[in-house]
Design an enzyme around this catalytic site. Sequence first.
Site: not given
Ligand SMILES: Cc1cc2nc3c(=O)[nH]c(=O)nc-3n(C[C@H](O)[C@H](O)[C@H](O)COP(=O)(O)OP(=O)(O)OC[C@H]3O[C@@H](n4cnc5c(N)ncnc54)[C@H](O)[C@@H]3O)c2cc1C
Length: 612
Positions: A589, A545
């Site tokens: 979460h 997280h």
């Molecule tokens: C294994 C795992 C289990 C989890 N379990 C849960 C759960 O059960 N419940 C829950 O609420 N949360 C869970 N989480 C956390 C949750 O998924 C994240 O908090 C949430 O997805 C964050 O959203 P975000 O948009 O910040 O980042 P992300 O969803 O990670 O998206 C970021 C995106 O940006 C892309 N990216 C990054 N750098 C670059 C770049 N330089 N160029 C182009 N693209 C790029 C990545 O590939 C990704 O697609 C879990 C996470 C993981 C990894």
Amino acid sequence: MEKPIRRRRAMHLSSYPVLGLLLPIACVATLYERAEQLPASTSYDFVIVGAGAGGTVLANRLSDNPATTVLLLEAGPSNLGVADAIIPFLSTRLGSTTYDWNYTTTPQPGFAGRSINYPRGRLLGGSTSTNTFAWTRASNEEWDRYATLTGDDGWSWDNMQQFMSMNEKFVASADGHNTTGQYNASLHSTTGMVSISLPGYPHPFDSRVIETTQELSEDWPFNLDMNSGSMLGIGWPQQSIDTSSRSSGATAYLSPQYLARKNLHVLVNAHVTRIIQTGTDSGKPAFRSVEYTTADVPTGGTSTAPRTVVSAKKEVILAAGAIGTPQILLLSGIGPQAELSALGIKTILNNPSVGANLTDHPLLSNKFYVNSNETFDSINANATLAAEDIAIWNATGQGPMVDSALAHLGWARVPSNPYGPDTTAGPTTPHYEILFANGFLSTTTPRPSSGHFMTIATSLTSPAARGSLTLNTSNPFDQPNINPNMFGTDYDLFIMESAVTAVLKIAAADAWKDYIIEPFEDLAAATTPAALKAYIQAQSATIFHPACSAAMSPKGASWGVTDPDGVVKNISGLRIIDASILPVIPSAHPQAVVFFLGERGAALVKQKYGIN
Ligand SMILES: Cc1cc2nc3c(=O)[nH]c(=O)nc-3n(C[C@H](O)[C@H](O)[C@H](O)COP(=O)(O)OP(=O)(O)OC[C@H]3O[C@@H](n4cnc5c(N)ncnc54)[C@H](O)[C@@H]3O)c2cc1C
Ligand SMILES: *[C@@H]1O[C@H](CO)[C@@H](O)[C@H](O)[C@H]1NC(C)=O
Ligand SMILES: *[C@@H]1O[C@H](CO)[C@@H](O)[C@H](O)[C@H]1NC(C)=O
Ligand SMILES: *[C@@H]1O[C@H](CO)[C@@H](O)[C@H](O)[C@H]1NC(C)=O
Ligand SMILES: *[C@@H]1O[C@H](CO)[C@@H](O)[C@H](O)[C@H]1NC(C)=O
Ligand SMILES: *[C@@H]1O[C@H](CO)[C@@H](O)[C@H](O)[C@H]1NC(C)=O
Ligand SMILES: *[C@@H]1O[C@H](CO)[C@@H](O)[C@H](O)[C@H]1NC(C)=O
Ligand SMILES: *[C@@H]1O[C@H](CO)[C@@H](O)[C@H](O)[C@H]1NC(C)=O
Ligand SMILES: *[C@@H]1O[C@H](CO)[C@@H](O)[C@H](O)[C@H]1NC(C)=O
Ligand SMILES: *[C@@H]1O[C@H](CO)[C@@H](O)[C@H](O)[C@H]1NC(C)=O
């Protein structure tokens, strides 16, 4: 040089009739795999970086108006047909694959010096395509604290209800069971985007969990709905599962009907290497260009392949997540001057808050031997059985594959602590979480080759410790130094110790008589305070997280990375909408929290530019 089109689909869709609604890539007009496939004449109002929880919402909502042009750049491939990202039970197979960034942390003193694996989703949907589905909105106090910390009432629980409704779509469980008594239907929308459901396959201990809430009602009352604003107690888990398949940012916000929009272009396999200053707007550096490559470079690799630059007429929106977003800012000269100079990166805006305060939730897997043969250990130990269960899922959308490994969730507080001020947002916000799983679930200890287990994991959800993210090199393909500073304070360790003690009390309750036999060896050895501390430090890892690495602060504050609307301070044309802008990690979460940030973030952008 550009590589030929790469197809990374793990399996053909035709082998999964249940997935009939998903169209193959070839039918999707605006999903592009190479830079030169993008229509040359197009310029974009918005360029969004990263297709996770934040980026997918923005891409969808901003392109809702056909006059607004949007480009979404994602480093990873499409989510379509990726079986392990679709079949809920298989999600644990996605770590260290082509759908993972394969990061590790710096050595963690609070983990006895260990570095741990730090998976992040790298495909459309980001980590919402690889996560474990737990769906929690966080407490009402948490949102009200966001409003206070940012000076923006718009983040309050009451105001966020409209965005929760736009995002959530409650659906039936896979087994169609009557869910009355397992959640409060009146609190949930059925008309939003991400499908949410209750578990669709029973566990042998379900009734014992409910019995526990009666036997230990003082500490662990039954909570009908932990998404009501009030989280404490044990309840049924709500999950981002569309009856039997994963629901993610990609399946919900980038489904074929949205990808068909002529004004939304989605480019996969596009790794953003930096953003570029395009000028100056009323004294502030403007950053409206994005540099990327579609060369296939692994983490830690190098590439001199040509970069492509694309510009936004209105804004660049970073949504690369709590690791990717600060990394891109630092590579682009926005961050602490000394750190950047040491790597030969020219500082354009000296902001020491970029990468500071990275925070995460430590997770500890407390395992027990159980008197049952109906655990998922059978599936994990027997490939033939796993294949049978996948075939059942494929044919009927039923069986053990319809859920993740998580069963019930519980949330609690420590009555008092000797180490420092309370870190939670208020008296109905938990210090820690417990997670019931019907088998041996651990990222630090391999599953024994035989035996049946139950895990009651504990997670510190209100850490006092703050970590950091810094660049290791100026190579955009190298991973940054990721230091979540797990158990970086005595307060944090104290809460985890309290959580493990609470779990041992649950395991000793009458409700678990004849079921739990004894603790697994590592936990069994934790019989003194010193041994308990050693066990925690040796066996804890992350619940994945990371957040807060480019935090929001009030308008005009001398610290922080963005204003309360996600606009990067002292920069023009640049906004961030993802987990990195959270001012404090939620005691929850976080995926739902980030989706809701996305919904309100999109509304703020539309308001600013008069987009209806
Ligand atoms: C294994 C795992 C289990 C989890 N379990 C849960 C759960 O059960 N419940 C829950 O609420 N949360 C869970 N989480 C956390 C949750 O998924 C994240 O908090 C949430 O997805 C964050 O959203 P975000 O948009 O910040 O980042 P992300 O969803 O990670 O998206 C970021 C995106 O940006 C892309 N990216 C990054 N750098 C670059 C770049 N330089 N160029 C182009 N693209 C790029 C990545 O590939 C990704 O697609 C879990 C996470 C993981 C990894
Ligand atoms: C799914 O079912 C279809 C027929 O119903 C079959 O052709 C296909 O092989 C099955 N796939 C798997 C992985 O079991
Ligand atoms: C579900 O159970 C509740 C309570 O037992 C009952 O009132 C309701 O009618 C049931 N719903 C259906 C669809 O059977
Ligand atoms: C469900 O939520 C509504 C709205 O907050 C509330 O009025 C009601 O009492 C709740 N129902 C139960 C059974 O808790
Ligand atoms: C992560 O590791 C897997 C397995 O080694 C590899 O296939 C994949 O390309 C790696 N991902 C990245 C982004 O380097
Ligand atoms: C870290 O967060 C705290 C508030 O929690 C803030 O006061 C401090 O300035 C932040 N540090 C940096 C370097 O931004
Ligand atoms: C589990 O399976 C074994 C071997 O089939 C059997 O001897 C044992 O009684 C079973 N245990 C339970 C609790 O069902
Ligand atoms: C593995 O599962 C298959 C299919 O259910 C079963 O026939 C077999 O006995 C199992 N093997 C073991 C070692 O339990
Ligand atoms: C880069 O990481 C290595 C360890 O992987 C470390 O030894 C080195 O000090 C780091 N350099 C910087 C500048 O952070
Ligand atoms: C932004 O600029 C103002 C005015 O120069 C300055 O006071 C403030 O500290 C800056 N904030 C950040 C985060 O750089």
